[in-house]
Design an enzyme around this catalytic site. Structure first.
Site, short mmCIF file in Angstrom:
data_model
loop_
_atom_site.label_atom_id
_atom_site.label_comp_id
_atom_site.label_asym_id
_atom_site.label_seq_id
_atom_site.Cartn_x
_atom_site.Cartn_y
_atom_site.Cartn_z
N MET A 30 0.84 -1.20 0.00
CA MET A 30 0.00 0.00 0.00
C MET A 30 0.88 1.25 0.00
O MET A 30 0.38 2.36 0.24
CB MET A 30 -0.93 -0.01 1.21
CG MET A 30 -1.89 -1.20 1.18
SD MET A 30 -3.42 -0.91 2.06
CE MET A 30 -2.82 -0.65 3.71
N GLY A 31 2.16 1.09 -0.25
CA GLY A 31 3.05 2.25 -0.35
C GLY A 31 3.53 2.77 1.00
O GLY A 31 3.38 2.12 2.02
N GLY A 36 10.80 -2.80 5.84
CA GLY A 36 10.04 -4.05 5.77
C GLY A 36 9.68 -4.37 4.33
O GLY A 36 9.93 -5.48 3.83
N HIS A 37 9.12 -3.38 3.64
CA HIS A 37 8.80 -3.56 2.21
C HIS A 37 10.07 -3.84 1.41
O HIS A 37 10.09 -4.68 0.51
CB HIS A 37 8.14 -2.30 1.64
CG HIS A 37 6.86 -1.90 2.30
ND1 HIS A 37 6.76 -0.79 3.11
CD2 HIS A 37 5.61 -2.44 2.25
CE1 HIS A 37 5.51 -0.66 3.53
NE2 HIS A 37 4.79 -1.65 3.03
N ILE A 175 10.59 -7.18 9.83
CA ILE A 175 11.71 -6.25 10.00
C ILE A 175 11.32 -5.25 11.08
O ILE A 175 10.23 -4.68 11.05
CB ILE A 175 12.04 -5.52 8.67
CG1 ILE A 175 12.33 -6.53 7.55
CG2 ILE A 175 13.21 -4.55 8.85
CD1 ILE A 175 13.53 -7.42 7.76
N SER A 185 3.92 1.34 8.01
CA SER A 185 3.62 2.68 7.47
C SER A 185 2.84 3.47 8.51
O SER A 185 2.94 4.70 8.58
CB SER A 185 2.80 2.57 6.19
OG SER A 185 3.44 1.69 5.28
P1 AMP Z 1 1.44 -2.92 3.45
O1 AMP Z 1 2.00 -1.86 2.57
O2 AMP Z 1 1.39 -2.54 4.90
O3 AMP Z 1 0.14 -3.49 2.93
O4 AMP Z 1 2.47 -4.13 3.41
C1 AMP Z 1 2.86 -4.70 2.19
C2 AMP Z 1 3.65 -5.94 2.47
O5 AMP Z 1 4.80 -5.62 3.27
C3 AMP Z 1 2.86 -6.99 3.27
O6 AMP Z 1 3.14 -8.28 2.77
C4 AMP Z 1 3.37 -6.81 4.66
O7 AMP Z 1 3.27 -7.96 5.47
C5 AMP Z 1 4.82 -6.46 4.40
N1 AMP Z 1 5.39 -5.76 5.55
C6 AMP Z 1 4.93 -4.63 6.14
N2 AMP Z 1 5.67 -4.31 7.22
C7 AMP Z 1 6.63 -5.26 7.31
C8 AMP Z 1 7.70 -5.50 8.23
N3 AMP Z 1 7.95 -4.70 9.25
N4 AMP Z 1 8.49 -6.57 8.01
C9 AMP Z 1 8.25 -7.42 6.97
N5 AMP Z 1 7.26 -7.24 6.08
C10 AMP Z 1 6.46 -6.20 6.25
#
Ligand code: AMP
Length: 284
Positions: A30-31, A36-37, A175, A185
């Protein structure tokens, strides 16, 4: 690296790569990208080409949730994608993904009935529907998801199995910031005091892990100790802390096999999630 906004542009790009026999890795997001991303993008570099989608998916937000305020910064995200070697960013607007006459949804039972599925009733319908659409648009060989969203990862794996989607799902470790807070985010919403208070999630995870290591197998005892610990933080309000089977997301009284201990906690108005997985020894 290219940034495209239209489904047809993605398809054209994929078609070219397929002609060359290249493999494709896909990272849906979702940007407002953070490390982590980035860890997912880096892992996806095991493919010949890497596609990152950036789409704040309205369908997975409830009416009282943070869709409008969700942080967005395409310029910064593009630099991060480029630095990590991504080849294509797909950044559609909601109208591109959901035409006016959009009537089809992917729903899942069992795995969505606990944890975030309970607090956010239509959340996983939105997640499954958008991820399946993205899979059909990008047709990746492999797709990368973070263990940070452990229920989401389990749900996506189950969807791909149940619906025979031809993609390998790869889970990647959580992460964390140097003090242990899981990157998100949504951490950008936190005030200075809240940022400090947010550490209570990780500290309760450390407590839970220690108890499991020392042989605690009673879910109620474990969860209650973690809750009491979290409640000591005045800025924290627990949505849930639960121990479930890591495959089915169902609660168990006695912990055995692979267990997911997951939580959602409000720090002020910000809802944060975190978790750990624990493999109980045979007979333990
Ligand atoms: P989001 O943008 O929050 O929808 O996350 C996109 C992807 O990044 C999803 O698969 C999340 O699980 C992964 N993600 C978000 N935060 C972390 C993190 N701290 N460590 C590892 N993966 C993450």
């Amino acid at each position: 690296m290219k940034i495209v906004h239209k489904i047809e542009e993605v398809k054209a790009c994929i078609k070219e790569w397929r002609k060359e026999g290249l493999s494709i890795g896909f990272v849906p997001t979702m940007g407002y990208l953070h490390e982590g991303h980035e860890s997912l993008i880096k892992r996806a570099m095991e493919n010949d080409r890497v596609v990152v989608s950036i789409f704040v998916n309205p369908m997975q937000f409830g009416p009282k949730e943070d869709l409008a305020s969700y942080p967005r910064d395409l310029e910064r995200d593009s630099s991060r994608c480029m630095e990590n070697g991504a080849d294509l960013i797909f950044h559609p607007n909601p109208e591109e993904m959901y035409k006016e006459d959009f009537y089809t949804y992917v729903d899942m039972s069992v795995l969505t009935e606990e944890l975030c599925g309970l607090s956010r009733p239509l959340h996983f319908r939105g997640v499954c529907t958008v991820v399946l659409k993205l899979f059909n648009i990008v047709t990746p060989d492999r797709a990368y998801f973070g263990e940070k969203d452990a229920q989401q990862l389990a749900v996506i794996k189950r969807m791909v199995t149940d619906l025979n989607v031809n993609v390998e799902i790869i889970g990647c470790p959580i992460i964390r910031e140097s003090d242990g807070l899981a990157m998100s985010s949504r951490n950008s919403y936190l005030s200075e005091a809240e940022r400090k208070a947010a550490l209570i999630l990780y500290n309760s995870i450390k407590l839970g892990k220690q108890m499991m290591k020392e042989g605690e197998r009673d879910a109620a005892v474990l969860v209650s100790a973690m809750k009491v610990f979290i409640q000591k933080e005045p800025l924290a309000k627990i949505d849930y802390v639960k121990a479930v089977d890591a495959m089915t997301m169902r609660q168990a009284e006695k912990l055995n096999g692979t267990v997911l201990i997951a939580m959602a906690v409000y720090i002020g108005k910000t809802r944060l999630i975190d978790n750990f997985t624990f493999k109980c020894e045979e007979g333990g």
